[in-house]
Design a protein around this motif. Sequence first.
Motif, PDB file in Angstrom:
ATOM      1  N   THR A   1       0.771   4.055  -2.955  1.00 57.23           N
ATOM      2  CA  THR A   1       0.531   5.461  -2.634  1.00 57.23           C
ATOM      3  C   THR A   1       1.611   6.343  -3.239  1.00 57.23           C
TER       4      THR A   1
ATOM      5  N   MET B   1       0.814  -1.210   0.000  1.00 59.20           N
ATOM      6  CA  MET B   1       0.000   0.000   0.000  1.00 59.20           C
ATOM      7  C   MET B   1       0.853   1.267   0.000  1.00 59.20           C
TER       8      MET B   1
ATOM      9  N   VAL C   1      -7.577   8.684  -0.705  1.00 55.20           N
ATOM     10  CA  VAL C   1      -7.671   8.586  -2.159  1.00 55.20           C
ATOM     11  C   VAL C   1      -8.627   7.461  -2.558  1.00 55.20           C
ATOM     12  N   GLU C   2      -8.554   6.322  -1.851  1.00 59.10           N
ATOM     13  CA  GLU C   2      -9.449   5.206  -2.162  1.00 59.10           C
ATOM     14  C   GLU C   2     -10.911   5.610  -1.966  1.00 59.10           C
ATOM     15  N   VAL C   3     -11.207   6.225  -0.822  1.00 60.07           N
ATOM     16  CA  VAL C   3     -12.580   6.643  -0.537  1.00 60.07           C
ATOM     17  C   VAL C   3     -13.021   7.720  -1.525  1.00 60.07           C
TER      18      VAL C   3
ATOM     19  N   LEU D   1     -11.953   8.264  -4.643  1.00 57.72           N
ATOM     20  CA  LEU D   1     -12.205   7.689  -5.965  1.00 57.72           C
ATOM     21  C   LEU D   1     -13.504   6.878  -5.972  1.00 57.72           C
ATOM     22  N   MET D   2     -13.743   6.148  -4.874  1.00 55.75           N
ATOM     23  CA  MET D   2     -14.981   5.364  -4.802  1.00 55.75           C
ATOM     24  C   MET D   2     -16.200   6.285  -4.793  1.00 55.75           C
TER      25      MET D   2
ATOM     26  N   THR E   1      -3.645   7.126   1.672  1.00 58.54           N
ATOM     27  CA  THR E   1      -4.103   5.994   0.865  1.00 58.54           C
ATOM     28  C   THR E   1      -5.604   5.785   1.030  1.00 58.54           C
ATOM     29  N   VAL E   2      -6.057   5.783   2.277  1.00 60.93           N
ATOM     30  CA  VAL E   2      -7.485   5.623   2.554  1.00 60.93           C
ATOM     31  C   VAL E   2      -8.277   6.770   1.938  1.00 60.93           C
TER      32      VAL E   2
END
Length: 559
Positions: free
Chosen positions: A271, A267, A413-415, A417-418, A410-411
């Motif tokens: 990132t 991860m 960007v993931e959230v 994008l989702m 990281t969290v």
Amino acid sequence: MNWMQATHFFRPRLLDSMQGYDRHRWVQDVGAGMTVGVVALPLAMAFAIASGLKPEAGLFTAIIAGFLISALGGSRVQIGGPAGAFIVIVYGIVERYGLANLILATAMSGVLLFFMGLFRLGNLIRFIPVSVVIGFTNGIAVLIMLSQIKDFLGLKIASMPADFFGILHALWHHLHSANLAALLLALASLSLLIGWLRMSRRLADTRLQAIGAVPGSIIALVFATLVTWLLSLPVETIGSKFGGIPSALPAFEWPAFGWDSARFLLMPTLTLTLLGAIESLLCARIADGMTGDRHNPNQELMAQGIANFVTPFFGGMPATGTIARTVTNIKSGGTTPISGMVHALTLLAVVLVAAPLAAHIPLAALAAILMFVAWNMGEWREFLLLRQYRMPYRVTLLAVFFLTVVFDLTVAVEVGLMAACLTFIYRISSLSRCESVGQRDHPILAGHQAHIQAWRVYGALFFGAVKLIEDIEDKISTPVVVVDLKNVIYVDSSGADALMNLIDTCRKKEVRLIVCGLQHQPLDIARRSGLLLHLDGQLEADLPSGLQKAIGLLAPQGQ
């Protein structure tokens, strides 16, 4: 693959820039490169120190990665090196996994960046929504400012935590150890930076513009260093904290890292890769807007990959395109990658000649410079303009900002994008619609509405809009159903499957189904999915002649 094919996939802009290169452009590039080198000097050391590394790590990165990115990159004027965006990520990796695994994570991200460019994925970075970019950029800026409070106040903290709440806890419990001399020096440096910036803007169109062109960071650094040395201020310096910086480049060194910790680096590596790609291509796009040029995103990613793979084994840290230094390069007259290469050589000369002087630089002044950089890095006006945007945009931006500051980039960007993907799916599905075609739309239906139901579909028929077809299934009540898809621009596999289910439903109900208007992409997927074959063989012989004529006029394109 022959030489010509290889140069098609890997062709640095330096090769194209040399066409028609003359002495005048050489003088411009050398002058711009030396100016950028001076600007990069304090920033490189400050970024490294803030990342939990020695100051020379930033200098070595600016020298080696800066040279490689300019020489091999896809932009004429982009300057590469250590960036503030990496501070939080690098500090966290060093704290949790150690320096050896930072080297491994950086090298692995370099490999990923290179293959992203090799497989022509550079343009995909542009699909990341603006709300996500602004959210994590502002979040990183807040974290940088928060991480500099220790040196800004001169607090005596042996080791700063990497998480948000840990940083707040450490700052609060060591607030009593604040150093008044360090605080005053930092405030004076910050005031000088702000004042110099305003003065340089006023001198921009006057005869004294050469004075205003001197970087404010250098002015503040020289001022703070002289004051500290002349008054023997009791503040922490590079010399007292790190023992100075070496006056030579390091030799290649293979670090001793263990698989037990390296396997957890997936991860952090992703990132670093994503952040490096976004920063470099965003910077290149800004440079294009200022110069009228157009960069090659894939070549830029391959250059970033090579730089990030090579640099860590020579004592460096992650590198990417840097907006402030790139803008300085453009405004100073840089026109080709030569200026970026000169910037790296300028830093090398400083390291070889003036390294001993760096021992007297106070950390409070570097903290003030980073505070200034972080403030200018953030797009704070976007918070004030949030009321102009829709709720999904606001929620995405604020969520990414909050998660970046409190939890992890990281969290965030993931959230982000989702959330952006879900918002996009919802918006596109809401734009798709299905309308019943009545007698008012088609007079030919007069007298046949008891026998024909006609529907017209608009937009995209994808997994988020298949309910449109399901609604048609539920409303079938006539012997003939016509579905007009001429206004449908896209059909995915879920949409094709929904149409297949509609065909099966009509057969079970002994209803004649006519699908018309298929063209372009919808027609292509109808062929590939076998949908056209299932529509064949439906005869009109058993229908009354008037009804056959109505169907022919309503769906002249047939199937």
